[in-house]
Design a protein around this motif. Sequence first.
Motif, short mmCIF file in Angstrom:
data_model
loop_
_atom_site.label_atom_id
_atom_site.label_comp_id
_atom_site.label_asym_id
_atom_site.label_seq_id
_atom_site.Cartn_x
_atom_site.Cartn_y
_atom_site.Cartn_z
N ARG A 173 0.77 -1.02 0.04
CA ARG A 173 -0.01 0.17 -0.07
C ARG A 173 0.83 1.40 -0.02
O ARG A 173 0.67 2.31 -0.70
N GLY A 174 2.01 1.11 0.83
CA GLY A 174 2.86 2.37 0.95
C GLY A 174 3.08 2.74 2.29
O GLY A 174 2.29 2.88 3.07
N ALA A 175 4.30 2.45 2.79
CA ALA A 175 4.58 2.56 4.20
C ALA A 175 6.19 3.73 4.12
O ALA A 175 6.75 3.45 3.33
N GLU A 176 6.23 4.11 5.45
CA GLU A 176 7.42 4.64 5.63
C GLU A 176 8.46 3.68 6.56
O GLU A 176 8.03 2.90 7.67
N VAL A 177 9.62 3.42 5.72
CA VAL A 177 10.50 2.45 6.25
C VAL A 177 12.04 3.05 6.71
O VAL A 177 12.43 3.57 5.75
#
Length: 352
Positions: A173-177
Amino acid sequence: MTDAGQAKLDAFLGKMVGDLGAIATGAGVLLGDRLGLFKTLREGGKMTASELAKGTGTQERLVREWLSGQAAAGYIDYDEGTDRFYLNAEQELVFADEDSPAFMAGAFEVLSTLWLDEEKVRNAFKSGKGVAWHEHSACLFRGTERFFRPGYNANLIDSWLPALDGIVAKLERGAEVADVGCGHGASTVLMARAFPNSRFTGFDYHEPSIERARKAAEEAGVSANTRFEVAAAKTFPGTYDFVAFFDCLHDMGDPAGAAKHVHDALRPDGTWMIVEPFAHDHLSANLNPVGRVYYAASTFVCTPASLSQEVGFGLGAQAGEARLRKVVTSGGFKRFRRATETPFNMVLEARP
């Protein structure tokens, strides 16, 4: 000496011959890797010493001696009828194919630092001050990336991340990593390529490694969703859905402090993935070939690195799950489990 005692001594001396042969052949592996001998042999098939020397721009007499030594070790094969040398399928995967999950030439580059930096470590034994990661020879930094990358290629996307609760869906989905202790960025780039909707930041305190990681991201075409910054594990900035530590927690002087910082940097539903060298909780269970390699690396690199830093906890590369659990939960994490493993790694999941 009794006959039984002599037999035991002979057996032990036989083991020493084998070990000395492995050490000597290892230097030959490093030589062949750096000169391109293995890769040229793979491309050329069965080759004479003269053909291999011509193909690599090296001296034929020395090449023949190298070939003979590697053949004696069983690292390459020899056809007596044609006086030609070649790599069989297994040897190609181990010595000549950097994309292979079995590629091991990088490990020999890592282990060369044990000899090159022996004096520094010897002094650390006397002073107790340790040896910082950046104080080692450059072959450690190059070799570590080349050694770990095949395992990450084989396991990270298809096995390790799916073993974590809900992480793959988040990344899709889209994450901050944050990839902390990222070194040359192999793990960061791999994840960024697999999950283009997510944003990845690699952190490492070693500036030359960060510079190399930035180049790696450009070469891989993932600069749009990847960046690399110089920062330590207890001070890296930002708030994240997912934080990853690959084979680095045990090197830290204050791993509990790092755990607390990760806890503070995670969103409430965030996940911390900790990849550590495989180890049992008790020494006796680690007295095996894998433990032998890891204890050697820990003696010369990992534990001295930790002792050189603040606190100097000295966790070591064979800490085991129980000690790692104590470190992680001391940082405030309530949930901790071993998500999966390989013969060489434990993949641990921690959540607030």
